[in-house]
Design an enzyme around this catalytic site. Sequence first.
Site, PDB file in Angstrom:
ATOM      1  N   HIS A   1      49.487 -31.750  14.146  1.00 31.92           N
ATOM      2  CA  HIS A   1      49.230 -31.426  15.553  1.00 31.92           C
ATOM      3  C   HIS A   1      49.752 -32.533  16.458  1.00 31.92           C
ATOM      4  O   HIS A   1      50.039 -33.640  16.007  1.00 31.92           O
ATOM      5  CB  HIS A   1      47.724 -31.234  15.801  1.00 31.92           C
ATOM      6  CG  HIS A   1      47.204 -29.922  15.321  1.00 31.92           C
ATOM      7  ND1 HIS A   1      46.834 -29.706  14.013  1.00 31.92           N
ATOM      8  CD2 HIS A   1      46.998 -28.740  15.971  1.00 31.92           C
ATOM      9  CE1 HIS A   1      46.421 -28.458  13.868  1.00 31.92           C
ATOM     10  NE2 HIS A   1      46.511 -27.842  15.038  1.00 31.92           N
TER      11      HIS A   1
ATOM     12  N   LYS B   1      45.432 -34.631  20.068  1.00 29.99           N
ATOM     13  CA  LYS B   1      44.318 -33.920  19.419  1.00 29.99           C
ATOM     14  C   LYS B   1      43.239 -34.911  18.992  1.00 29.99           C
ATOM     15  O   LYS B   1      43.532 -35.976  18.465  1.00 29.99           O
ATOM     16  CB  LYS B   1      44.820 -33.126  18.211  1.00 29.99           C
ATOM     17  CG  LYS B   1      43.709 -32.270  17.591  1.00 29.99           C
ATOM     18  CD  LYS B   1      44.248 -31.209  16.660  1.00 29.99           C
ATOM     19  CE  LYS B   1      43.135 -30.437  15.973  1.00 29.99           C
ATOM     20  NZ  LYS B   1      42.270 -29.691  16.912  1.00 29.99           N
TER      21      LYS B   1
END
Length: 267
Positions: free
Chosen positions: A156, A160
């Site tokens: 990600h 995040k």
Amino acid sequence: MVNVTVFGAAGRMGQRLVALTASDPELNLSGAVDWEGSPAQGKDAGTVAGVDALGVTIGSDIAGVLGGTDVVIDFSATQVVVDNAKTVVGAGKKLVIGTTGLSDDEKAELTALADSGGHIVFAPNMSVGVNLLFKLAGETAKILGSDYNIEIVEMHHNLKKDAPSGTAERLGEVVAEARGLSYANDTAHGREGLIGERPVDEIGMHSLRGGDVVGDHTVIFATNGERIELTHKASSRDTFAKGALRAAKFINTADPGMYDMAEVLGL
Ligand code: NAD
């Protein structure tokens, strides 16, 4: 027409939820809420989302916006999800939760709310493709059996906050269940040092972070002589937002209870 309030309206997901709600003829944006310290407070939710002004101001008073709301969609912050859910269900409103990073105790609190008459869709990943991946990963683990070592890799963007991703955890739960293992007890989160041979009944979890990656998940099944990899790559947050709007329409007419995306999508 379903009246939707978005919690986390100024966030990356919230902005896409606002924009796509505004362009959906079956939905009406009735409220927009974000953290009281957000610079978006007092601004029009449409303007913040980069679309035309919608006449809905971003505020912080959750209870205040619920009057005209049928369904709340919460993509905000892990630490406030359960309190938000108590307020929404207490007001007799329906709820779609996409926020991730919840502990088992927090998930149990949400289940208790649904058991006491709440209407909740709770899913760590609302894309159709990922929910198909959940199903395929479970069936593959069952078919291949214990000869195959399972490793889950996710990547990600560098903003995040939680790891592993909620989607990777769900994949871990699905393959653990299919193999008769326990996600809580049989997972290894990253590896370092002189750790010895890999136990057969271990599920490896690995989180990569970098750049603007929206969300990649791979489940690897490896044995002597071959390996199978099932991969999903999201290239736009709209895939999650569209799923959340589908969940909002579903929960608006569903019986009380706790639902996941497989039920929303009929998988
Ligand atoms: P983000 O940080 O860009 O946005 C979160 C927003 O919530 C921010 O605007 C923040 O100010 C706001 N917020 C914080 N506290 C709040 C409160 N008390 N009330 C209302 N709003 C509050 O994050 P993001 O990338 O949009 O992701 C949000 C959440 O959604 C994360 O938990 C993420 O993991 C999850 N997510 C889920 C899916 C899915 O399909 N289920 C997909 C993508 C992201």
